[in-house]
Design a protein around this motif. Structure first.
Motif, mmCIF file in Angstrom:
data_model
loop_
_atom_site.group_PDB
_atom_site.id
_atom_site.type_symbol
_atom_site.label_atom_id
_atom_site.label_comp_id
_atom_site.label_asym_id
_atom_site.label_seq_id
_atom_site.Cartn_x
_atom_site.Cartn_y
_atom_site.Cartn_z
ATOM 1 N N CYS A 30 0.732 -1.200 0.107
ATOM 2 C CA CYS A 30 0.087 -0.164 0.146
ATOM 3 C C CYS A 30 0.845 1.372 0.186
ATOM 4 O O CYS A 30 0.353 2.287 -0.405
ATOM 5 C CB CYS A 30 -0.858 -0.032 1.342
ATOM 6 N N THR A 31 2.056 1.105 0.515
ATOM 7 C CA THR A 31 3.056 2.487 0.565
ATOM 8 C C THR A 31 3.741 2.546 -0.777
ATOM 9 O O THR A 31 4.612 3.660 -1.056
ATOM 10 C CB THR A 31 3.994 2.291 1.567
ATOM 11 N N GLY A 32 3.579 1.632 -1.657
ATOM 12 C CA GLY A 32 4.508 1.654 -2.841
ATOM 13 C C GLY A 32 5.691 0.931 -2.799
ATOM 14 O O GLY A 32 6.485 0.784 -3.905
ATOM 15 N N GLN A 33 6.212 0.406 -1.514
ATOM 16 C CA GLN A 33 7.329 -0.457 -1.622
ATOM 17 C C GLN A 33 7.076 -1.683 -2.477
ATOM 18 O O GLN A 33 5.759 -2.331 -2.316
ATOM 19 C CB GLN A 33 7.617 -0.594 0.002
ATOM 20 N N ILE A 34 8.183 -2.314 -2.995
ATOM 21 C CA ILE A 34 8.046 -3.291 -3.595
ATOM 22 C C ILE A 34 8.972 -4.475 -3.175
ATOM 23 O O ILE A 34 10.051 -4.115 -2.622
ATOM 24 C CB ILE A 34 8.551 -3.092 -5.157
ATOM 25 N N TYR A 35 8.416 -5.416 -3.263
ATOM 26 C CA TYR A 35 9.101 -6.926 -2.690
ATOM 27 C C TYR A 35 8.669 -7.818 -3.447
ATOM 28 O O TYR A 35 7.882 -7.781 -4.351
ATOM 29 C CB TYR A 35 8.413 -7.328 -1.221
ATOM 30 N N GLU A 36 9.611 -8.967 -3.398
ATOM 31 C CA GLU A 36 9.395 -10.456 -4.005
ATOM 32 C C GLU A 36 7.951 -11.002 -3.417
ATOM 33 O O GLU A 36 8.106 -11.014 -2.294
ATOM 34 C CB GLU A 36 10.569 -11.177 -3.957
ATOM 35 N N ARG A 37 7.157 -11.484 -4.201
ATOM 36 C CA ARG A 37 6.070 -12.142 -3.444
ATOM 37 C C ARG A 37 6.207 -12.978 -2.439
ATOM 38 O O ARG A 37 5.988 -12.971 -1.238
ATOM 39 C CB ARG A 37 5.117 -12.715 -4.556
ATOM 40 N N TRP A 43 7.405 -13.123 5.153
ATOM 41 C CA TRP A 43 7.318 -12.033 6.374
ATOM 42 C C TRP A 43 5.943 -11.935 6.963
ATOM 43 O O TRP A 43 5.937 -11.994 8.182
ATOM 44 C CB TRP A 43 7.464 -10.892 5.805
ATOM 45 N N PHE A 44 5.030 -12.091 6.416
ATOM 46 C CA PHE A 44 3.593 -12.027 6.949
ATOM 47 C C PHE A 44 3.239 -13.099 7.692
ATOM 48 O O PHE A 44 2.748 -13.200 8.839
ATOM 49 C CB PHE A 44 2.563 -11.698 5.628
ATOM 50 N N SER A 45 3.849 -14.424 7.207
ATOM 51 C CA SER A 45 3.233 -15.710 7.771
ATOM 52 C C SER A 45 4.076 -15.755 9.099
ATOM 53 O O SER A 45 3.726 -16.825 10.026
ATOM 54 C CB SER A 45 3.800 -16.747 6.820
ATOM 55 N N LEU A 46 5.094 -15.178 9.300
ATOM 56 C CA LEU A 46 6.034 -15.248 10.524
ATOM 57 C C LEU A 46 5.243 -14.147 11.561
ATOM 58 O O LEU A 46 5.705 -14.246 12.641
ATOM 59 C CB LEU A 46 7.438 -14.780 10.099
ATOM 60 N N GLY A 47 4.131 -13.669 11.137
ATOM 61 C CA GLY A 47 3.474 -12.731 12.175
ATOM 62 C C GLY A 47 3.854 -11.222 12.492
ATOM 63 O O GLY A 47 3.647 -10.646 13.305
ATOM 64 N N HIS A 48 4.728 -11.109 11.220
ATOM 65 C CA HIS A 48 5.130 -9.681 11.154
ATOM 66 C C HIS A 48 3.960 -8.864 10.512
ATOM 67 O O HIS A 48 3.403 -9.112 9.682
ATOM 68 C CB HIS A 48 6.380 -9.402 10.621
ATOM 69 N N PHE A 49 3.500 -7.759 11.349
ATOM 70 C CA PHE A 49 2.545 -6.620 10.777
ATOM 71 C C PHE A 49 3.196 -5.361 10.686
ATOM 72 O O PHE A 49 2.526 -4.504 11.120
ATOM 73 C CB PHE A 49 1.520 -6.689 11.622
ATOM 74 N N THR A 50 4.526 -5.491 10.303
ATOM 75 C CA THR A 50 5.239 -4.231 10.080
ATOM 76 C C THR A 50 5.859 -4.387 8.676
ATOM 77 O O THR A 50 5.944 -5.206 8.047
ATOM 78 C CB THR A 50 6.442 -3.947 11.060
ATOM 79 N N PHE A 51 6.212 -2.949 8.218
ATOM 80 C CA PHE A 51 7.152 -3.001 6.935
ATOM 81 C C PHE A 51 8.289 -3.617 7.128
ATOM 82 O O PHE A 51 9.172 -3.051 7.932
ATOM 83 C CB PHE A 51 7.048 -1.683 6.261
ATOM 84 N N PRO A 52 8.811 -4.541 6.309
ATOM 85 C CA PRO A 52 10.129 -5.261 6.379
ATOM 86 C C PRO A 52 11.247 -4.191 6.754
ATOM 87 O O PRO A 52 12.198 -4.114 7.399
ATOM 88 C CB PRO A 52 10.490 -6.291 5.383
ATOM 89 N N THR A 53 11.615 -3.122 5.722
ATOM 90 C CA THR A 53 12.412 -2.209 5.554
ATOM 91 C C THR A 53 12.509 -1.187 6.684
ATOM 92 O O THR A 53 13.825 -0.708 7.052
ATOM 93 C CB THR A 53 12.519 -1.499 4.350
#
Length: 137
Positions: A30-37, A43-53
C-alpha cells in the motif's frame, strides 16, 4: 554462462529489499514499496505486521502484482542472457576455427602455431600452465 549471470550488476530496482536477490514476481504494498511475493508472504506468515525495511506498522497487507516491473525485469535478464549466449557462441566458434587450422598445420609450423597461441592466452592461463609444469616435474 550461469556464473556470468550471477556476476553481472543487476539494477537495484530489480532487487528485493528482504532477500537482496533479483525479484521474479514483484508485488507492491500500500505504501508503494516493492518486494518479491514469496519473501513478503513469508514475512507476513511469520506474524510480522510491519514493513520489513522501515518497520512502521502495516495498516493494509494487500499486495498488488507489479506487472510493469515484472516485464522490465524479465526483459532485462533476457537481453543479458542472449548477449552472453552470443558471446559464448562466438568464443566457441573461434575455438573450433583455431582447432581446424591447427589440425591442418603439420610439423614445425604446428609447434610454432601452438607457441603463438600459448603466448596470446590470458596471463591467468599461462600462470596455471607454468604452475602445472612445476608440479608435474
Amino acid at each position: 554462462m550461469i556464473e556470468e549471470l550471477d556476476s553481472i550488476d543487476v539494477p537495484s530496482v530489480f532487487i528485493c529489499p528482504i532477500s537482496l536477490e533479483p525479484m521474479q514476481d514483484p508485488v507492491t504494498l500500500c505504501t508503494g514499496q516493492i518486494y518479491e511475493r514469496s519473501n513478503i508472504l513469508k514475512w507476513f506468515s511469520l506474524g510480522h505486521f510491519t514493513f520489513p525495511t522501515t518497520m512502521p506498522e502495516l495498516w493494509d497487507d494487500f499486495i498488488t502484482p507489479n506487472k510493469t516491473l515484472f516485464h522490465l525485469t524479465h526483459s532485462w535478464f533476457s537481453q543479458k542472457y542472449l548477449a552472453m549466449k552470443k558471446r559464448s557462441e562466438d568464443v566457441q566458434g573461434r575455438a573450433l576455427e583455431l582447432l581446424e587450422t591447427l589440425n591442418k598445420v603439420k610439423g614445425q609450423a604446428r609447434v610454432q602455431a601452438l607457441r603463438s597461441l600459448d603466448r596470446s592466452s590470458p596471463p591467468m592461463i599461462r600462470r596455471r600452465k607454468q604452475w602445472l609444469k612445476k608440479v608435474n616435474s
